[in-house]
Design a protein around this motif. Structure first.
Motif, PDB file in Angstrom:
ATOM      1  N   SER A 186       0.850  -1.188   0.000  1.00  0.00           N
ATOM      2  CA  SER A 186       0.000   0.000   0.000  1.00  0.00           C
ATOM      3  C   SER A 186       0.883   1.233   0.000  1.00  0.00           C
ATOM      4  CB  SER A 186      -0.949   0.024   1.215  1.00  0.00           C
ATOM      5  OG  SER A 186      -0.235   0.317   2.402  1.00  0.00           O
ATOM      6  N   GLN A 221       2.174  10.130 -12.125  1.00  0.00           N
ATOM      7  CA  GLN A 221       0.829  10.157 -12.703  1.00  0.00           C
ATOM      8  C   GLN A 221       0.818   9.612 -14.133  1.00  0.00           C
ATOM      9  OE1 GLN A 221      -1.373  13.561 -11.429  1.00  0.00           O
ATOM     10  NE2 GLN A 221      -2.590  13.642 -13.294  1.00  0.00           N
ATOM     11  N   PRO A 230      -3.061  -0.348  -3.298  1.00  0.00           N
ATOM     12  CA  PRO A 230      -4.059   0.656  -2.921  1.00  0.00           C
ATOM     13  C   PRO A 230      -3.370   1.881  -2.338  1.00  0.00           C
ATOM     14  CG  PRO A 230      -4.138  -1.227  -1.422  1.00  0.00           C
ATOM     15  CD  PRO A 230      -3.205  -1.597  -2.534  1.00  0.00           C
ATOM     16  N   LEU A 231      -3.970   3.038  -2.586  1.00  0.00           N
ATOM     17  CA  LEU A 231      -3.284   4.298  -2.323  1.00  0.00           C
ATOM     18  C   LEU A 231      -4.149   5.224  -1.483  1.00  0.00           C
ATOM     19  CD1 LEU A 231      -0.635   5.706  -3.248  1.00  0.00           C
ATOM     20  CD2 LEU A 231      -1.895   6.572  -5.213  1.00  0.00           C
ATOM     21  N   VAL A 233      -4.086   9.329  -0.789  1.00  0.00           N
ATOM     22  CA  VAL A 233      -3.502  10.609  -1.183  1.00  0.00           C
ATOM     23  C   VAL A 233      -4.084  11.665  -0.252  1.00  0.00           C
ATOM     24  CG1 VAL A 233      -3.192  12.279  -3.056  1.00  0.00           C
ATOM     25  CG2 VAL A 233      -3.311   9.834  -3.572  1.00  0.00           C
ATOM     26  N   ALA A 251      -5.129  11.671  -7.452  1.00  0.00           N
ATOM     27  CA  ALA A 251      -6.145  10.745  -6.951  1.00  0.00           C
ATOM     28  C   ALA A 251      -7.207  10.489  -8.015  1.00  0.00           C
ATOM     29  CB  ALA A 251      -6.781  11.293  -5.678  1.00  0.00           C
ATOM     30  N   VAL A 254      -5.768   8.141 -10.634  1.00  0.00           N
ATOM     31  CA  VAL A 254      -5.699   6.766 -10.130  1.00  0.00           C
ATOM     32  C   VAL A 254      -7.086   6.124 -10.185  1.00  0.00           C
ATOM     33  CG1 VAL A 254      -5.207   5.326  -8.105  1.00  0.00           C
ATOM     34  CG2 VAL A 254      -3.670   7.216  -8.690  1.00  0.00           C
ATOM     35  N   LYS A 259      -7.939   1.985 -10.254  1.00  0.00           N
ATOM     36  CA  LYS A 259      -7.133   1.502  -9.118  1.00  0.00           C
ATOM     37  C   LYS A 259      -7.705   2.060  -7.817  1.00  0.00           C
ATOM     38  CE  LYS A 259      -4.066  -0.105 -12.155  1.00  0.00           C
ATOM     39  NZ  LYS A 259      -2.615  -0.108 -12.245  1.00  0.00           N
ATOM     40  N   VAL A 261      -8.125   4.033  -4.536  1.00  0.00           N
ATOM     41  CA  VAL A 261      -7.511   5.243  -3.995  1.00  0.00           C
ATOM     42  C   VAL A 261      -8.499   5.935  -3.066  1.00  0.00           C
ATOM     43  CG1 VAL A 261      -8.259   6.660  -5.969  1.00  0.00           C
ATOM     44  CG2 VAL A 261      -6.299   7.398  -4.589  1.00  0.00           C
ATOM     45  N   GLU A 262      -7.949   6.532  -2.010  1.00  0.00           N
ATOM     46  CA  GLU A 262      -8.741   7.324  -1.061  1.00  0.00           C
ATOM     47  C   GLU A 262      -8.088   8.692  -0.952  1.00  0.00           C
ATOM     48  OE1 GLU A 262     -10.217   7.092   3.639  1.00  0.00           O
ATOM     49  OE2 GLU A 262      -8.760   5.645   2.883  1.00  0.00           O
ATOM     50  N   GLN A 292      -5.107   1.026   6.793  1.00  0.00           N
ATOM     51  CA  GLN A 292      -4.575   0.562   5.515  1.00  0.00           C
ATOM     52  C   GLN A 292      -3.650  -0.644   5.708  1.00  0.00           C
ATOM     53  OE1 GLN A 292      -1.591   3.078   3.531  1.00  0.00           O
ATOM     54  NE2 GLN A 292      -2.833   3.036   1.686  1.00  0.00           N
TER      55      GLN A 292
END
Length: 296
Positions: A186, A221, A230-231, A233, A251, A254, A259, A261-262, A292
């Motif tokens: 992550s 990017q 999983p990301l 930002v 974000a 992504v 994918k 992303v939060e 996470q």
């Protein structure tokens, strides 16, 4: 009208050169920067007073290529690798111990690598990225030496460290170093830069030697096909316009790539204040990273 500032031609979006330079200069938006940076140092000293001095390992041959490990007592524990900021030209691992206040009691190791400042590598970001790739490879290969689980490595970064964390998360690990493509489980990128075109147009080009090749290769990017983790930002609402736009756009890109992303927004916090919440289990970033990493 006399005394009115005349706006110059647009250089990036609707910003003229002065506005763009300010948008990549934290001092213009964070008058308390020196005070908060000193707080990092003092909090890190308190962390070491509570947890002890970190283990120190070399991951490469040059003097700067070392990393600090704040170990947890939990066996086979996950590992959070934190990449510090400093506009690519300052910062040291020792002053970023404070995330250990949350991670170590929760059952994770904190690893903080040192790496070259851009002015010490002829103004190029490429050697810095290569050092951090070697540091992460070292952690994967040597995790058992400090009780870590090489299958549970997570990468966190703030500011220019969030840019470099983004580069790590979009690296072709199998092709470059023969590592599993998904060995990073992550990522957290807080208050970062994810496309190098606008900083290249700004005053940062006075000390960073941007080239077309660097801009392309080290703009996370543009390489989201390589993102396997999983990301999260994050940014603060009192950051510069570009340090709010870049995380938002990253974000969104992504998410558009399908994918996970939060996006977290820290109300009222500036660029330097946001990351302090990583050192509190009920802070915006501290709580998010624990969740996470499955440490809840």
């Amino acid at each position: 009208m006399s005394g009115m500032k005349v706006k110059g031609p647009a250089v990036w979006l609707d910003m003229d050169q002065a506005e763009l330079d300010a948008a990549y200069n934290q001092a213009a938006y964070a008058p308390n920067a020196a005070e908060v940076l000193q707080r990092y140092v003092m909090r890190s000293e308190a962390t070491r007073a509570a947890l002890g001095e970190p283990l120190r390992f070399a991951y490469g041959e040059s003097a700067i290529e070392g990393l600090d490990v704040y170990p947890t007592r939990v066996p086979d524990a996950p590992i959070a690798v934190f990449i510090h900021g400093g506009a690519w030209r300052s910062g040291r691992a020792r002053d970023y111990a404070f995330p250990a206040d949350v991670l170590v009691p929760a059952g994770a190791h904190l690893v903080v690598p040192d790496f070259a400042a851009v002015q010490d590598v002829e103004g190029s970001l490429a050697p810095m990225a290569e050092q951090l790739r070697r540091a992460l490879a070292w952690v994967h290969e040597n995790a058992r030496r400090f009780g870590g689980n090489p299958q549970r490595i997570h990468v966190l970064g703030h500011s220019s460290g969030a840019h470099l964390a983004g580069v790590m998360l979009t690296t072709d690990w199998a092709g470059r170093l023969g590592l599993p493509a998904d060995f990073i489980k992550s990522g957290l990128c807080c208050s970062g830069i994810f496309d190098l075109k606008p900083p290249r147009l700004s005053a940062r080009s006075s000390y960073v030697r941007f080239t077309d090749e660097i801009e392309e290769a080290l703009s996370p990017q543009r390489h989201l096909a390589l993102l396997n983790a999983p990301l999260i930002v994050a940014y603060g609402t009192s950051e510069t316009p570009e340090f709010q736009r870049q995380p938002r756009d990253f974000a969104a890109a992504v998410a558009a790539a399908g994918k996970p992303v939060e996006l977290l927004v820290a109300e009222g916090l500036n660029h330097f204040e946001v990351v302090e919440s990583l050192g509190c289990s009920d802070g915006l970033l501290g709580a998010a990273v624990l969740a996470q990493m499955g440490l809840g």
